[in-house]
Design a protein around this motif. Structure first.
Motif, short mmCIF file in Angstrom:
data_model
loop_
_atom_site.label_atom_id
_atom_site.label_comp_id
_atom_site.label_asym_id
_atom_site.label_seq_id
_atom_site.Cartn_x
_atom_site.Cartn_y
_atom_site.Cartn_z
N GLN A 126 50.38 137.99 40.18
CA GLN A 126 50.92 136.65 40.23
C GLN A 126 51.12 136.18 41.67
OE1 GLN A 126 54.42 136.04 37.77
NE2 GLN A 126 55.15 134.41 39.09
N GLN A 127 51.61 137.06 42.52
CA GLN A 127 51.90 136.69 43.90
C GLN A 127 50.63 136.34 44.68
OE1 GLN A 127 53.99 140.25 45.00
NE2 GLN A 127 56.01 139.42 44.50
N VAL A 128 49.57 137.14 44.54
CA VAL A 128 48.38 136.88 45.35
C VAL A 128 47.64 135.64 44.86
CG1 VAL A 128 48.13 139.30 46.01
CG2 VAL A 128 46.88 138.45 44.03
N LEU A 129 47.67 135.37 43.56
CA LEU A 129 47.03 134.15 43.06
C LEU A 129 47.82 132.92 43.46
CD1 LEU A 129 45.76 135.28 39.54
CD2 LEU A 129 44.38 134.80 41.59
N GLU A 130 49.14 133.02 43.49
CA GLU A 130 49.98 131.92 43.98
C GLU A 130 49.68 131.66 45.47
OE1 GLU A 130 54.06 132.73 43.30
OE2 GLU A 130 54.01 132.17 41.17
N VAL A 141 42.24 139.17 45.75
CA VAL A 141 41.73 140.23 44.89
C VAL A 141 42.84 140.58 43.91
CG1 VAL A 141 40.80 142.56 44.77
CG2 VAL A 141 40.22 141.09 46.71
N SER A 142 42.59 140.34 42.63
CA SER A 142 43.64 140.49 41.63
C SER A 142 43.08 141.14 40.38
CB SER A 142 44.21 139.10 41.27
OG SER A 142 45.09 139.18 40.17
N SER A 143 43.93 141.87 39.68
CA SER A 143 43.55 142.46 38.40
C SER A 143 43.78 141.50 37.25
CB SER A 143 44.34 143.76 38.17
OG SER A 143 45.73 143.54 38.35
N GLN A 144 44.31 140.33 37.54
CA GLN A 144 44.53 139.33 36.49
C GLN A 144 43.26 138.51 36.27
OE1 GLN A 144 48.22 137.08 36.61
NE2 GLN A 144 47.16 135.22 36.00
N LEU A 145 42.81 138.44 35.03
CA LEU A 145 41.63 137.65 34.68
C LEU A 145 42.09 136.25 34.32
CD1 LEU A 145 38.62 137.37 34.08
CD2 LEU A 145 39.07 138.24 31.78
N LEU A 151 38.99 127.88 40.54
CA LEU A 151 38.67 129.13 41.22
C LEU A 151 37.27 129.61 40.88
CD1 LEU A 151 42.01 131.08 40.59
CD2 LEU A 151 41.44 129.61 42.53
N THR A 152 36.62 130.23 41.86
CA THR A 152 35.40 130.99 41.61
C THR A 152 35.79 132.46 41.56
OG1 THR A 152 33.15 131.43 42.38
CG2 THR A 152 34.83 131.16 44.07
N ARG A 153 35.12 133.22 40.67
CA ARG A 153 35.54 134.60 40.42
C ARG A 153 34.36 135.55 40.45
NH1 ARG A 153 37.07 134.15 35.31
NH2 ARG A 153 35.24 135.17 34.44
N TYR A 263 38.77 136.29 43.99
CA TYR A 263 38.91 134.85 43.72
C TYR A 263 38.86 134.06 45.03
CZ TYR A 263 40.55 135.96 38.98
OH TYR A 263 40.65 136.41 37.69
N CYS A 264 38.29 132.86 44.91
CA CYS A 264 38.30 131.90 46.02
C CYS A 264 38.40 130.51 45.43
CB CYS A 264 37.01 132.03 46.85
SG CYS A 264 36.92 130.92 48.28
#
Length: 286
Positions: A126-130, A141-145, A151-153, A263-264
């Motif tokens: 949650q923190q890195v996507l925020e 780079v996250s384990s959350q799908l 976002l591009t993944r 993600y970007c």
């Protein structure tokens, strides 16, 4: 000064809490309170209702919020452009839930772009996507799908969830166990916002398992240290269990795979440095 006050207003409006906003901004609570009150006092406007535990936007605050969001995004875009406009210099900020996949990517990237400064920030999913959505990092780079259309993944890899236990633990001699075997044992859990925790809780709920106790620990490294001291057991990704004589890996029946994704923001995927990092990641993923 106005910029700092608007950032404080924006964060308090998003989180509904002075305490959480101060933590996110890296400031003290009195500083954030003062910044918001200065903004209200200077223009004679009330931006928040302060009754109860959560601050709520007034009508004026609600109308101001999208304007501030646009302003902060423009500021982030200018900062991003200035950092990346040089062909020989620049910086790339990466957020990641763990170092295991991203470090090799960073190593290869720096071999090709030695003058580029790379910073790595570790947090939960949650923190890195925020941080990515708030323009505090350029890639995550996250384990959350997530299927967020902004976002591009790119999938970097995946591993099964396994049980990490001390060699003296009663389950250490088992090669594979059902989730029900965890009943009654002390389970070490990541903090809220962790994808691993979400998947662990789902496994326990489906199996109807109630652990003997749950101990929340806020990092992978601390969880591994706790397992090494035989404080409890933990469900983690297989590649995160280090080779150690005191540790044992036990497979879990029906355990799902946990992926790792790069993600970007789509609006920035063509920028020079993010595009170069994404291209390298695609080459390594082939």
């Amino acid at each position: 000064m106005l910029g700092a006050e608007l950032r404080a207003f924006h964060m308090v409006a998003r989180l509904g809490s002075i305490t959480q906003a101060a933590k996110k901004l890296g400031l003290s609570q009195p500083t954030v309170t003062t910044q918001v009150r200065n903004l209200e006092g200077r223009y004679g406007v009330e931006l928040f209702y302060r009754g109860g535990r959560r601050l709520t936007l007034t009508d004026e605050g609600a109308r101001l919020l999208p304007r501030v969001q646009v302003l902060l995004q423009q500021e982030a875009d200018i900062e991003f452009y200035l950092r990346n406009c040089s062909q020989t210099q620049g910086s790339l900020r990466i957020g990641a839930t763990s170092p295991y996949y991203v470090l090799e990517l960073i190593k290869r990237f720096r071999e090709r772009f030695a003058p580029i400064e790379v910073t790595l920030e570790i947090g939960n999913s949650q923190q890195v996507l925020e941080a990515l959505e708030e323009y505090r990092v350029d890639l995550a780079v996250s384990s959350q799908l997530t299927q967020d259309p902004r976002l591009t993944r790119l999938q970097l890899g995946q591993d099964p969830l396994v049980l990490a236990v001390h060699r003296l633990h009663p389950l250490a001699g088992q090669g594979c166990v059902a989730v029900t075997a965890l009943s009654g044992h002390c389970l070490l859990m990541r903090e809220q916002g962790s994808t691993t925790r979400q998947m662990t809780e789902a496994l326990l709920e489906v199996a109807g398992v109630v652990p003997g106790a749950q101990l929340e620990i806020g990092s992978r490294e601390s969880i591994r240290e706790a397992v090494l001291r035989n404080i409890g057991i933990s469900i983690i990704a297989r590649h995160e269990v280090p080779d150690h004589p005191e540790l044992r890996v036990v497979e879990l029946q029906g355990a799902p795979l946990i992926g790792e994704y790069l993600y970007c923001l789509k609006e920035r995927r063509q920028a020079r440095l993010p595009a170069a990092f994404l291209a390298q990641a695609r080459d390594m993923a082939l």
